[in-house]
Design an enzyme around this catalytic site. Structure first.
Site, short mmCIF file in Angstrom:
data_model
loop_
_atom_site.label_atom_id
_atom_site.label_comp_id
_atom_site.label_asym_id
_atom_site.label_seq_id
_atom_site.Cartn_x
_atom_site.Cartn_y
_atom_site.Cartn_z
N HIS A 86 -1.08 -53.86 7.05
CA HIS A 86 -0.70 -53.06 5.88
C HIS A 86 0.77 -53.24 5.54
CE1 HIS A 86 1.10 -49.49 8.08
NE2 HIS A 86 0.23 -49.83 9.01
N ASP A 88 2.26 -51.19 3.25
CA ASP A 88 2.89 -49.91 2.87
C ASP A 88 3.55 -49.31 4.11
OD1 ASP A 88 0.29 -49.36 4.01
OD2 ASP A 88 0.43 -47.30 3.27
N ASP A 119 5.83 -51.03 12.02
CA ASP A 119 4.62 -50.44 11.42
C ASP A 119 4.67 -50.60 9.90
OD1 ASP A 119 2.35 -48.94 10.87
OD2 ASP A 119 3.24 -47.03 11.42
N GLU A 153 -2.57 -47.86 3.87
CA GLU A 153 -2.97 -47.43 5.21
C GLU A 153 -2.38 -46.07 5.55
OE1 GLU A 153 -3.26 -46.80 9.48
OE2 GLU A 153 -1.42 -46.86 8.32
N ASP A 180 -1.08 -53.75 14.87
CA ASP A 180 -0.56 -52.51 14.30
C ASP A 180 -0.54 -51.42 15.36
OD1 ASP A 180 0.42 -50.86 12.29
OD2 ASP A 180 -1.56 -50.32 11.53
N HIS A 213 10.38 -6.37 0.58
CA HIS A 213 11.48 -5.94 1.43
C HIS A 213 10.89 -5.63 2.81
CE1 HIS A 213 14.70 -3.52 3.08
NE2 HIS A 213 15.49 -3.85 2.04
N THR A 315 16.23 -10.21 4.52
CA THR A 315 15.16 -9.35 5.05
C THR A 315 13.99 -9.36 4.08
OG1 THR A 315 16.32 -7.50 4.04
CG2 THR A 315 16.67 -7.84 6.39
N ARG A 328 -6.78 -34.97 16.46
CA ARG A 328 -7.12 -36.37 16.82
C ARG A 328 -8.49 -36.33 17.47
NH1 ARG A 328 -3.63 -40.30 14.54
NH2 ARG A 328 -1.83 -39.04 14.00
N HIS A 427 7.36 -44.24 12.15
CA HIS A 427 7.33 -42.98 11.38
C HIS A 427 8.60 -42.15 11.58
CE1 HIS A 427 2.66 -42.83 10.76
NE2 HIS A 427 3.08 -44.08 10.85
N1 BES Z 1 -0.04 -48.21 13.08
C1 BES Z 1 -0.32 -46.81 13.02
C2 BES Z 1 -1.34 -46.38 14.03
C3 BES Z 1 -0.98 -46.56 15.48
C4 BES Z 1 0.31 -46.47 15.94
C5 BES Z 1 -1.99 -46.80 16.37
C6 BES Z 1 0.60 -46.64 17.29
C7 BES Z 1 -1.71 -46.96 17.70
C8 BES Z 1 -0.41 -46.89 18.16
C9 BES Z 1 -0.80 -46.47 11.61
O1 BES Z 1 0.00 -47.04 10.62
C10 BES Z 1 -0.72 -44.98 11.42
O2 BES Z 1 0.37 -44.46 11.35
N2 BES Z 1 -1.85 -44.29 11.31
C11 BES Z 1 -1.89 -42.89 11.02
C12 BES Z 1 -3.21 -42.51 10.45
C13 BES Z 1 -3.36 -42.71 8.96
C14 BES Z 1 -4.71 -42.21 8.51
C15 BES Z 1 -2.27 -42.06 8.17
C16 BES Z 1 -1.74 -42.07 12.26
O3 BES Z 1 -2.16 -42.48 13.36
O4 BES Z 1 -1.19 -40.97 12.14
MN MN Z 2 0.36 -49.04 11.01
MN MN Z 3 1.83 -45.80 10.43
#
Ligand code: BES
Ligand code: MN
Ligand code: MN
Length: 457
Positions: A86, A88, A119, A153, A180, A213, A315, A328, A427
């Protein structure tokens, strides 16, 4: 003429410069004002693939972001590898926590710092360069290759699933190759054979018709922020077990063999704690850190807000409070089902002094790859030749929802050959990817394509 591996060594710097061009494009998919940048990134990749002289390169428009497709399939009797990645990226914020600007790639101590470095631009690009190492040295590819590079993605691939369903014939292949994910550790290559799924929810608790309040009304009118905290606190017990009825019903329990495999991985819990600056780990009772972080389901608040957030003390009793909650998932939990169970449960434990609204964001299925699949063996051998180290097989806690769809729609396994590290800060501010792993990643990908026919059934 050089061999593919020689070409990769000779062009190391050129590859880094090209990756920098891609990293300079802020292709943030969650930001609707970045449509032009998304287009630029897809165009950059299409140009790259076009310059290799592949049989076909095509950009497919979707209701969202474009999908870059390419194929080069000169063999009747060799496997076809579909390479997925990906282009993005996640937003870069908070920008003030970056040591160098997120979209001005910078190398420091052998690490490329930029949003998307690991990533997934840096990792996805390894395969483009691996294919180049054959095409630019006058060699035919050892196998058939197709590329599918998407730009959604990070927002749950809403347009890729319909694309798979519509283009099954075009995408016909023997396996999917994806970089990835992360390796088990530095200089320790691993193949990821399991990913978790995801159900992402938002909860809104609404109380009185305006902020009040907190002295005049406090104690007599329900406070939505208090209620939200109470609801969240009830979602897990003191052993870290999720309290939503039915949540674990379809969970496939770890077998003795699974647990033994986890226990044998060289995981250093002290280093883990140290790297995060925490005194102790925390999670579901009876499971190890590796099991908790990759093979057990979770429930976590990702964001929570409501009431006064400014300077000093105001307040006030807020009229509203909100939280974003992710779960998850592991095989065989169904994201839609889990989302429904969550909604029903939260609504049922909410007091009638407030209104509670539960909505669902994107989700995704968990995935586990068959360890006997021959593609995994070719991947392991390729890693071993380049990294000179035995490969580990591990599961990871993150999600790439499309992996389950590749299996469901195309009927193929995915080989998750990650070149990243958990220290890459994906991230997060200061995302990075080592130049060395970028280079070894390209070599491993090229090696994989070369070795694959020997392993084919
Ligand atoms: N590359 C990641 C997923 C990942 C990172 C898998 C490290 C294993 C190890 C992917 O880009 C990602 O961030 N996925 C999201 C989910 C998506 C639906 C937004 C996630 O895992 O939060
Ligand atoms: Mn990724
Ligand atoms: Mn990601």
């Amino acid at each position: 003429m050089s061999t593919s591996q020689e070409y990769i060594d000779q062009n190391k710097d050129k590859f880094v410069e090209e990756l920098f061009e891609l990293l300079r494009i802020p292709s943030v998919s969650t930001d609707s004002t970045k449509k032009d940048e998304i287009k630029k990134a897809s165009q950059f990749l299409a140009d790259q693939l076009n310059s290799l002289g592949l049989e076909r390169v095509e950009t497919f428009e979707t209701p969202g972001n474009p999908i870059v497709y390419a194929e080069h399939c000169p063999h009747d009797d060799k496997p076809t590898v579909l390479i997925y990645g990906h282009y993005d990226v996640q937003p870069s914020d908070p920008d003030d926590l970056w040591d160098t600007p997120p979209f001005e790639p910078t190398i420091k101590d052998g690490l490329i710092y930029a949003r998307g470095a690991s990533d997934d631009k840096g990792q996805a690009f390894t395969h483009v360069k691996a294919v180049e190492s054959y095409k630019k040295t006058g060699q035919e590819l050892p196998v058939n290759v197709k590329f599918i590079l998407e730009g959604e993605e990070e927002i749950g691939s809403p347009n890729l699933v319909p694309f798979l369903e519509e283009h099954k014939d075009l995408l016909e292949c023997d396996m999917v190759l994806i970089s990835d994910t992360a390796m088990f550790g530095e200089d320790q290559p691993s193949i990821t054979y399991g990913l978790r799924g995801l159900a992402y929810m938002e909860v809104e608790v609404v109380g009185p018709n305006r902020d009040l309040h907190s002295g005049v009304y406090g104690g007599a009118v329900e406070n939505p922020a208090n209620v939200l905290c109470e609801i969240i606190a009830k979602l897990k017990d003191e052993d870290g077990v999720i309290q939503i009825p039915g949540f674990y019903d379809s969970v496939v329990e770890l077998t003795e063999a699974d647990r033994k495999a986890f226990a044998q991985l060289p995981f250093d819990q002290d280093a883990y704690k140290k790297s995060l600056d925490i005194k102790s780990v925390h999670g579901e009772k009876g499971y190890t850190t590796l099991e908790r972080s990759s093979a057990r389901p979770t429930l976590d608040v990702n964001g929570i807000w409501g009431g006064y957030q400014g300077e000093g003390a105001k307040t006030v009793l807020p009229s509203k409070a909100n939280a974003k909650v992710s779960m998850r998932l592991v095989p065989n939990q169904e994201p839609k089902e889990i989302a429904q169970l969550f909604k029903k449960h939260v609504e049922s434990i909410a007091p009638d002094t407030v209104k509670v609204k539960v909505t669902e964001h994107h989700g995704g299925h968990p995935a586990v790859t068959d360890l006997d699949f021959y593609g995994l063996k070719a991947g392991a051998k390729a890693f071993e030749e380049v990294y000179d180290k035995e490969v580990l097989f591990s599961r990871e806690g993150g999600s790439i929802p499309i992996v389950a769809d590749f299996k469901r729609v195309l009927g193929v396994e995915s080989i998750l050959m990650g070149f990243g590290l958990t220290s890459n800060a994906i991230h997060s501010p200061n995302e990075n990817f080592s130049v060395k792993d970028f280079h070894r990643g390209i070599k491993t990908s090229a090696k994989f394509l070369e070795l694959l026919p020997d392993f084919a059934e």
